[in-house]
Every structure is written in C-alpha cells, then in structure tokens.
Write an enzyme that holds these catalytic residues in place. Sequence first.
Site, short mmCIF file in Angstrom:
data_model
loop_
_atom_site.label_atom_id
_atom_site.label_comp_id
_atom_site.label_asym_id
_atom_site.label_seq_id
_atom_site.Cartn_x
_atom_site.Cartn_y
_atom_site.Cartn_z
N HIS A 169 0.86 -1.20 0.00
CA HIS A 169 0.00 0.00 0.00
C HIS A 169 0.89 1.24 0.00
CE1 HIS A 169 -3.84 2.05 1.84
NE2 HIS A 169 -3.17 2.89 1.06
N HIS A 225 1.25 4.85 -2.37
CA HIS A 225 0.88 5.73 -3.48
C HIS A 225 2.17 6.42 -3.91
CE1 HIS A 225 -3.47 5.43 -2.46
NE2 HIS A 225 -2.99 5.24 -1.24
N HIS A 242 -9.62 0.98 -1.25
CA HIS A 242 -9.56 1.58 0.09
C HIS A 242 -10.97 1.47 0.68
CE1 HIS A 242 -5.81 3.25 -1.31
NE2 HIS A 242 -5.64 4.03 -0.26
N GLU A 293 -11.24 3.26 6.02
CA GLU A 293 -10.24 4.19 6.57
C GLU A 293 -11.01 5.25 7.35
OE1 GLU A 293 -8.12 6.49 3.62
OE2 GLU A 293 -6.47 6.99 4.99
N ASP A 303 1.67 3.98 2.87
CA ASP A 303 0.64 4.82 2.26
C ASP A 303 1.25 5.99 1.46
OD1 ASP A 303 -2.00 5.30 1.63
OD2 ASP A 303 -2.61 6.02 3.60
N ASP A 304 1.58 7.08 2.14
CA ASP A 304 2.15 8.27 1.48
C ASP A 304 3.34 8.75 2.31
OD1 ASP A 304 -0.01 8.94 -0.66
OD2 ASP A 304 -1.11 8.53 1.17
N1 HPA Z 1 -6.73 7.29 1.34
C1 HPA Z 1 -7.41 7.62 0.23
N2 HPA Z 1 -6.83 8.10 -0.85
C2 HPA Z 1 -5.51 8.27 -0.85
C3 HPA Z 1 -4.75 7.96 0.26
C4 HPA Z 1 -5.40 7.43 1.41
O1 HPA Z 1 -4.80 7.10 2.45
N3 HPA Z 1 -3.47 8.25 -0.06
C5 HPA Z 1 -3.47 8.71 -1.33
N4 HPA Z 1 -4.71 8.73 -1.81
ZN ZN Z 2 -3.83 4.75 0.55
#
Ligand code: HPA
Ligand code: ZN
Length: 338
Positions: free
Chosen positions: A17, A19, A197, A200, A278-279
């Site tokens: 996971h 991006h 996703h 969350e 994630d990011d």
């Molecule tokens: N959630 C939803 N969209 C996203 C995320 C995330 O954590 N990171 C980049 N796009």
């Molecule tokens: Zn994500």
Amino acid sequence: MTATAEFIRGLPKAELHLHIEGSLEPEQMFEFGRRNRIDLAFGSVEEVRAAYAFSNLQDFLDIYYQGAGVLRTERDFHDLAMAYFRRVAADGCRHVELFFDPQTHTDRGLPFGVAADGLLAGMAEAKATLGVSSSLVLCFLRHLDEDAAFATLRAAEPWLDRIQGVGLDSSEVGHPPSKFARVFSAARERGLKLVAHAGEEGPPAYVWEALDVLRVDRIDHGNRALEDPALVRRLVADGMTLTVCPLSNLKLCVVDDLKAHPLKRMLDLGLKATLNSDDPAYFGGYLGRNWTETAQALNLPRADLVTLAKNSFTGSFLPPVAVAGHLADIDAYVSSNS
Ligand code: HPA
Ligand code: ZN
C-alpha cells in the site's frame, strides 16, 4: 539502532500500500518544479513541511494533489520511483505493489503513458540495480464519477499487460465502493486484480460493499471493520489481506496515538494484516519506520513481526513460486537470528 529495529531491517518484507505520488519529498517538489519551470505556492522546504498538519483525509488530499502538479515528464516519474525504491531497499523491502493515480495527471493534460512509462522504467531499473521487484496498480479517484473511471480504463488499455490491477482511492465518505461496481467488473473481465480503500474513514458497510459488490482481492486500510464482529468473522474466513498504514492513520487522525493503533488487535483476531506506508513523504516515514515505530508502540513480539512479514508476501499478487521463495528467505533469516 535497537535490536528490534535491526531485526526488522533484515527481515524480508513487501509493501502493498504505497501511493507513488505520496513519496514526493518537498526537496523533489522544488527540484521538479525548477526543471519544469513551475512556480510553487511554497517558498521553502520548511514551509512545505509545516503545511503537513492534517486533521482528516481531505486535508491531506488537497495538498497531495497540489504537490503532484510538479510531475510533468516521464523522467519525473522515473526519478520519483527510483528515489522511493532506494529508500525502501535500505529498509529491507524486497517487493512493492505500487499505486498511481492516472486521473490526477491526465486531468491536467498529461497523456496516460507519461506516468505509466516513467514508473515502469523506474520499476525495471529498481529490479535490475536494487533487486526489488514491483508491480503497478492503477487507482480510480472515487470523488470522480464512474464514467471517468471507465475512460481511464480505456486509456490504460495499451498498458494492461504491464498493469497488475486496479484500486480505488481519494475521498472515501460519500463515495461508496458500489459507485464503481461496473468498472470493477470490467477490470475483472480483463484479468486485473482488484483492491479498494475501505474503512479508513468510511463505515463497515463500505468494507462489505468492497467484498460483495466489487469482489476485491485485498482491502486497503480496513480499520473500521473492527466495529462489526460479523464483518471481522467474514474477513478472517476469507483470509482477506488488509493493508494497514499506522503512520498514515496517526497523521490523518484515524487514531489518536500509535499506542492505540488496532494492528495488534487485528492480528489477535486472526485478521491477515500487513504493514505499509501509504504516502511516506507526507506521513512521516517509509516502510521501515512504519515497522519500527509500530513495533515499539504496540510492543509487538517477534512472532507478530514474522507473521506480518509473511502476510506481506502471501497477501501479494506475486506468483506462488516467488511467494514460496520469500517465505523460505524469512524462515532462514529467523533461524539465523534466534
Ligand atoms: N486514502 C485515500 N486516498 C488516498 C490515500 C489514502 O490514504 N493516499 C493517497 N490517496
Ligand atoms: Zn492509501
């Protein structure tokens, strides 16, 4: 480095996971902005970092889409990917299934292939020079409509032999998985893997929809599934992989404190959780840091660390023979470090 951090660094692991646009560091934002002659809204790297104080997912997404505006050429995407791979190779990462958001780029006029070809070139170089394998997952932006997702799938057609699957990201609440039922079905018919996703910020009902309407192979995040015991039983029975992102959850206020993160509870319930970043440029850490900070905050025993590492490969889309090889590497590493 503590003994646990040392153990984690050497443990073979995968990231499921990530991006790639979320690995854009402020320094790169300036570098790419300069070479593409783009004026940034920020005056300095420090100013950019100071803006990374988010109270929810949307706060982050607004700044993340703005940052992606500096990515203009295949070389930018190649360099972005290689910088990410160098960092995670140093964390002991052997395999990555990376997300990209084509609509973020095509909507500002870049042809589909600029991002795809640049990333694929970086991925090939990472395999050759760092020994890190990877595959590409195209995410549909869920705040846009399903017709736009279909247009993206059509634009991707010439690349589909090099794309592993499709995902669903961006603003979750108000955009349930069922909004994308037809395009996910079309992607499945093309032999693509499916992830989304869910849970969350969105409710357990969105996780149910991802399972029953989209028929996904993996759930990204899934935290809020814990609110619904029947859903937990279903995820356990299916052996469904959850790609959990603790530092992201902390930065986006999904959890208040890493010590209160549900990862340990997920494992104890029999859920197939994995650890991911994630990011990483926005959330304070790459794969290794997600592992070490979470292991420390939750006091995870080595057995849990080994389970998480194994889950990252058995939950991947690698062929069985490659999964078996990584699992054997984990076993060999554990026996030589016990
Ligand atoms: N959630 C939803 N969209 C996203 C995320 C995330 O954590 N990171 C980049 N796009
Ligand atoms: Zn994500």
